[in-house]
Design a protein around this motif. Sequence first.
Motif, PDB file in Angstrom:
ATOM      1  N   ILE A   1      28.165 -43.350  13.056  1.00 57.54           N
ATOM      2  CA  ILE A   1      27.700 -44.160  11.852  1.00 57.54           C
ATOM      3  C   ILE A   1      27.019 -43.527  10.617  1.00 57.54           C
ATOM      4  CG2 ILE A   1      26.347 -46.221  10.850  1.00 57.54           C
ATOM      5  CD1 ILE A   1      28.754 -46.821  12.678  1.00 57.54           C
ATOM      6  N   PRO A   2      26.103 -42.484  10.862  1.00 54.98           N
ATOM      7  CA  PRO A   2      25.640 -41.899   9.710  1.00 54.98           C
ATOM      8  C   PRO A   2      26.481 -40.996   8.917  1.00 54.98           C
ATOM      9  CG  PRO A   2      24.070 -41.520  11.595  1.00 54.98           C
ATOM     10  CD  PRO A   2      25.386 -42.400  12.148  1.00 54.98           C
ATOM     11  N   GLN A   3      27.630 -40.501   9.621  1.00 49.21           N
ATOM     12  CA  GLN A   3      28.715 -39.843   8.826  1.00 49.21           C
ATOM     13  C   GLN A   3      29.561 -40.857   8.206  1.00 49.21           C
ATOM     14  OE1 GLN A   3      27.654 -36.912   8.924  1.00 49.21           O
ATOM     15  NE2 GLN A   3      29.289 -35.939   9.702  1.00 49.21           N
ATOM     16  N   ILE A   4      29.864 -42.075   8.473  1.00 49.78           N
ATOM     17  CA  ILE A   4      30.537 -43.099   8.075  1.00 49.78           C
ATOM     18  C   ILE A   4      29.625 -43.537   6.632  1.00 49.78           C
ATOM     19  CG2 ILE A   4      31.218 -45.745   7.992  1.00 49.78           C
ATOM     20  CD1 ILE A   4      31.907 -44.950  11.039  1.00 49.78           C
ATOM     21  N   GLU A   5      28.321 -43.376   6.776  1.00 45.56           N
ATOM     22  CA  GLU A   5      27.451 -44.053   5.807  1.00 45.56           C
ATOM     23  C   GLU A   5      27.587 -42.927   4.657  1.00 45.56           C
ATOM     24  OE1 GLU A   5      24.413 -47.102   7.713  1.00 45.56           O
ATOM     25  OE2 GLU A   5      23.657 -44.751   7.833  1.00 45.56           O
ATOM     26  N   TRP A   6      27.613 -41.710   4.854  1.00 41.51           N
ATOM     27  CA  TRP A   6      27.545 -40.458   3.953  1.00 41.51           C
ATOM     28  C   TRP A   6      29.038 -40.667   3.223  1.00 41.51           C
ATOM     29  CZ3 TRP A   6      30.979 -36.806   2.977  1.00 41.51           C
ATOM     30  CH2 TRP A   6      30.616 -35.612   2.142  1.00 41.51           C
ATOM     31  N   VAL A   7      30.125 -40.939   3.909  1.00 41.00           N
ATOM     32  CA  VAL A   7      31.584 -40.948   3.125  1.00 41.00           C
ATOM     33  C   VAL A   7      31.166 -42.312   2.114  1.00 41.00           C
ATOM     34  CG1 VAL A   7      33.889 -41.779   3.582  1.00 41.00           C
ATOM     35  CG2 VAL A   7      32.848 -40.008   5.033  1.00 41.00           C
ATOM     36  N   LYS A   8      30.785 -43.367   2.514  1.00 45.86           N
ATOM     37  CA  LYS A   8      30.695 -44.688   1.785  1.00 45.86           C
ATOM     38  C   LYS A   8      29.843 -44.316   0.657  1.00 45.86           C
ATOM     39  CE  LYS A   8      28.698 -49.178   2.041  1.00 45.86           C
ATOM     40  NZ  LYS A   8      27.847 -50.383   2.888  1.00 45.86           N
TER      41      LYS A   8
END
Length: 402
Positions: free
Chosen positions: A385-392
């Motif tokens: 999820i932290p990686q998804i949030e970074w992409v977002k």
Amino acid sequence: MKTKLKKIWNTPITGAQLYLLVFAIYFIPAFLIDSLYTNYISWSKLRLLTYLAIPILIFKIYVMDRWRWPTKLFITGLILFSVIAWRASRYPELMVTMVFVLAASGIDFKQVARWYLYLSVTFLVIIAVTSLVHIVPNLVYTSALRPNRYGLGMAYTTYVASHALFSALAYCYVRFGKLGWLDYLGIAIVAFVTMKYTNTRLDFYAMLLMIPVMWITQRAANGKRYAQIISSFWWIATPVLAVITLTGAYFFDDHNQIYRKFNELLSGRLGLSKKAFSMYDPNIFGRYIQEKAFGGAKGQAFANQNQFGLSADYFYIDSSFVRMLLLWGIVIFLLFIVAMTFIALVNTIQRKYILSAIVMLVAINSMVEPHSLQLIYNVFILALIPQIEWVKHKLSGDNYVK
């Protein structure tokens, strides 16, 4: 004094702080489940204690995290699916891991890794020391084919080695950018000491492999061109090694000399995976599979009867890839592959490379060990999820640094 206490009491707790607290609440009984402290606290009671994390994390997801309703519905579907897979396979870690992964919004993963490192090393040392002073049993495994192996308070020798391996990975992640020859020497010493007492060759080789991989990866993060070229391929390890593992197991032929040699090097794992494929077909939700292995006091007695190799009634699926596909189902298998690959790919795009390297080493371990979906080992799946949030945030143009 009263004013200070009142101020502390009235200070609001953030979602990230709550997550770390719940992680510790879950981690301690989950870790003890793999130890011989189950002689004093029953396995079932410890398992119930791990479930305390679930309602708190559910509260964080639906109340504290700022997900939109379509996302909340998707999250709900994933949680419900994990419950179905848990009931089908009788493996509660599926649900627990899913909820922890989905509740990781807004957290600093490095903080989670740091807490994991402290907890893992602390409890591993405490359990080992208490086994040496006979507070809990130190199981001794004997064989005519290899030196004596010691459980050091854990239910089996590979548990000790796997905890040492994943703790070393967490150490490298927390220390990344500052790793030097003393750190690498420490990893090597831990590897040799663990090998001496547990005789777990595959984890020993993985820990030694960690040293050059981390050296290359740190150089890549510092902008060294050739190191960056090498490290840019780390992210593909999970799908590639999963395909290699499943293909090798499915087509294993004991009459083929090359296959037989690899099977010997892998302590019979290829043959056991082939046996699993011959008995079971992959399905959507997974299934319960009866296994007979060497863990615990009963397993030790069984192991010490196998002086010259594995008996015909021994059956355990060591490979996480094969285990996920046959026990936990096609969907869980694919979700794991996609999640770990995504974490590594984003980290490569970030030009940090450290998570990419760790995911590669976890994938290598997943070929031969069964712990990839257990948070007391593979904490790195919580970086999803932290990686998804970074992409977002990157796509929206925000400055997101976690």
